[in-house]
Motif scaffolding. Structure first.
Motif, PDB file in Angstrom:
ATOM      1  N   GLY A 176      -3.149 -17.456 -16.928  1.00 39.77           N
ATOM      2  CA  GLY A 176      -2.186 -16.730 -16.066  1.00 39.77           C
ATOM      3  C   GLY A 176      -2.284 -18.204 -14.892  1.00 39.77           C
ATOM      4  N   VAL A 177      -3.614 -18.973 -14.740  1.00 32.39           N
ATOM      5  CA  VAL A 177      -3.020 -20.338 -14.014  1.00 32.39           C
ATOM      6  C   VAL A 177      -2.597 -20.885 -14.156  1.00 32.39           C
ATOM      7  N   VAL A 178      -3.107 -21.983 -15.599  1.00 30.55           N
ATOM      8  CA  VAL A 178      -3.413 -22.656 -16.308  1.00 30.55           C
ATOM      9  C   VAL A 178      -1.978 -22.834 -16.382  1.00 30.55           C
ATOM     10  N   ARG A 179      -1.134 -22.421 -17.200  1.00 29.72           N
ATOM     11  CA  ARG A 179       0.492 -22.524 -17.345  1.00 29.72           C
ATOM     12  C   ARG A 179       1.182 -23.060 -16.137  1.00 29.72           C
ATOM     13  N   PRO A 180       1.294 -22.902 -15.073  1.00 28.74           N
ATOM     14  CA  PRO A 180       1.521 -22.957 -13.742  1.00 28.74           C
ATOM     15  C   PRO A 180       1.313 -24.409 -13.295  1.00 28.74           C
ATOM     16  N   LEU A 181      -0.502 -24.711 -13.442  1.00 33.72           N
ATOM     17  CA  LEU A 181      -0.698 -25.721 -12.868  1.00 33.72           C
ATOM     18  C   LEU A 181      -0.240 -27.099 -13.899  1.00 33.72           C
ATOM     19  N   VAL A 182       0.023 -26.847 -14.980  1.00 35.50           N
ATOM     20  CA  VAL A 182       0.397 -27.935 -16.342  1.00 35.50           C
ATOM     21  C   VAL A 182       1.861 -27.828 -15.912  1.00 35.50           C
ATOM     22  N   ALA A 183       2.153 -27.234 -15.699  1.00 38.15           N
ATOM     23  CA  ALA A 183       4.140 -27.270 -14.944  1.00 38.15           C
ATOM     24  C   ALA A 183       4.195 -28.367 -14.027  1.00 38.15           C
ATOM     25  N   ALA A 184       2.910 -28.174 -13.159  1.00 33.16           N
ATOM     26  CA  ALA A 184       2.785 -29.230 -11.636  1.00 33.16           C
ATOM     27  C   ALA A 184       3.700 -29.059 -10.869  1.00 33.16           C
ATOM     28  N   VAL A 185       3.392 -26.943 -10.634  1.00 32.39           N
ATOM     29  CA  VAL A 185       4.430 -27.018  -9.462  1.00 32.39           C
ATOM     30  C   VAL A 185       2.285 -26.047  -8.501  1.00 32.39           C
ATOM     31  N   THR A 186       3.494 -25.833  -7.172  1.00 28.67           N
ATOM     32  CA  THR A 186       2.522 -25.499  -6.197  1.00 28.67           C
ATOM     33  C   THR A 186       1.622 -24.297  -6.414  1.00 28.67           C
ATOM     34  N   ASN A 187       0.443 -24.325  -5.404  1.00 27.02           N
ATOM     35  CA  ASN A 187       0.004 -23.304  -5.672  1.00 27.02           C
ATOM     36  C   ASN A 187       0.735 -22.481  -4.504  1.00 27.02           C
ATOM     37  N   ARG A 188       1.392 -22.580  -3.823  1.00 28.76           N
ATOM     38  CA  ARG A 188       2.929 -21.506  -3.286  1.00 28.76           C
ATOM     39  C   ARG A 188       3.530 -20.625  -4.662  1.00 28.76           C
ATOM     40  N   HIS A 189       3.699 -21.408  -5.733  1.00 30.00           N
ATOM     41  CA  HIS A 189       4.415 -21.446  -6.682  1.00 30.00           C
ATOM     42  C   HIS A 189       4.007 -20.085  -7.555  1.00 30.00           C
ATOM     43  N   ILE A 190       1.994 -21.045  -7.807  1.00 31.19           N
ATOM     44  CA  ILE A 190       1.297 -20.007  -8.813  1.00 31.19           C
ATOM     45  C   ILE A 190       0.966 -18.293  -7.770  1.00 31.19           C
ATOM     46  N   ALA A 191       1.375 -18.648  -6.816  1.00 35.55           N
ATOM     47  CA  ALA A 191       0.756 -17.332  -5.609  1.00 35.55           C
ATOM     48  C   ALA A 191       1.841 -16.329  -6.281  1.00 35.55           C
ATOM     49  N   GLU A 192       3.042 -17.062  -6.287  1.00 38.47           N
ATOM     50  CA  GLU A 192       4.639 -15.869  -6.697  1.00 38.47           C
ATOM     51  C   GLU A 192       4.734 -15.692  -8.102  1.00 38.47           C
ATOM     52  N   GLU A 193       4.195 -16.140  -8.625  1.00 44.03           N
ATOM     53  CA  GLU A 193       4.476 -15.979 -10.234  1.00 44.03           C
ATOM     54  C   GLU A 193       3.600 -14.968 -10.584  1.00 44.03           C
TER      55      GLU A 193
END
Length: 103
Positions: A16-33
């Motif tokens: 779940g964290v790898v997908r947004p990490l690869v999409a280059a979003v911030t930790n804040r956006h990963i947290a929101e997702e």
């Protein structure tokens, strides 16, 4: 010599964290997702970087693609979170040193 064994599948939260990490979003956006705190997202990202034995988000993204931990359609342009805010923290690398390691 025989090729290294296939890596075990990553745990669900790491996926779940790898997908947004690869999409280059911030930790804040990963947290929101993922409905977690930004600090928790930061810890997950740090653990993923350590497990992949890389030092940057860009390296992690490259390794995640090589290990097929994310679909080929995942990119900064295709992430819904990235449409609202992209991070400049990723940079691609050609180093394949961690390509045989898994999350």
């Amino acid at each position: 010599p025989a090729p290294p064994p296939a890596p075990p599948p990553p745990p669900p939260r790491d996926r779940g964290v790898v997908r947004p990490l690869v999409a280059a979003v911030t930790n804040r956006h990963i947290a929101e997702e993922l409905f977690i705190s930004p600090k928790t997202a930061s810890v997950h990202v740090s653990h993923i970087l350590a497990k992949l034995e890389v030092s940057s988000r860009g390296e992690a993204a490259a390794v995640a693609h090589r290990l097929r931990l994310v679909g080929s359609g995942v990119s900064a342009a295709s992430s819904s979170a990235t449409r609202t805010a992209a991070s400049s923290t990723s940079s691609a690398t050609a180093d394949g040193s961690a390509a045989s390691r898994a999350l």
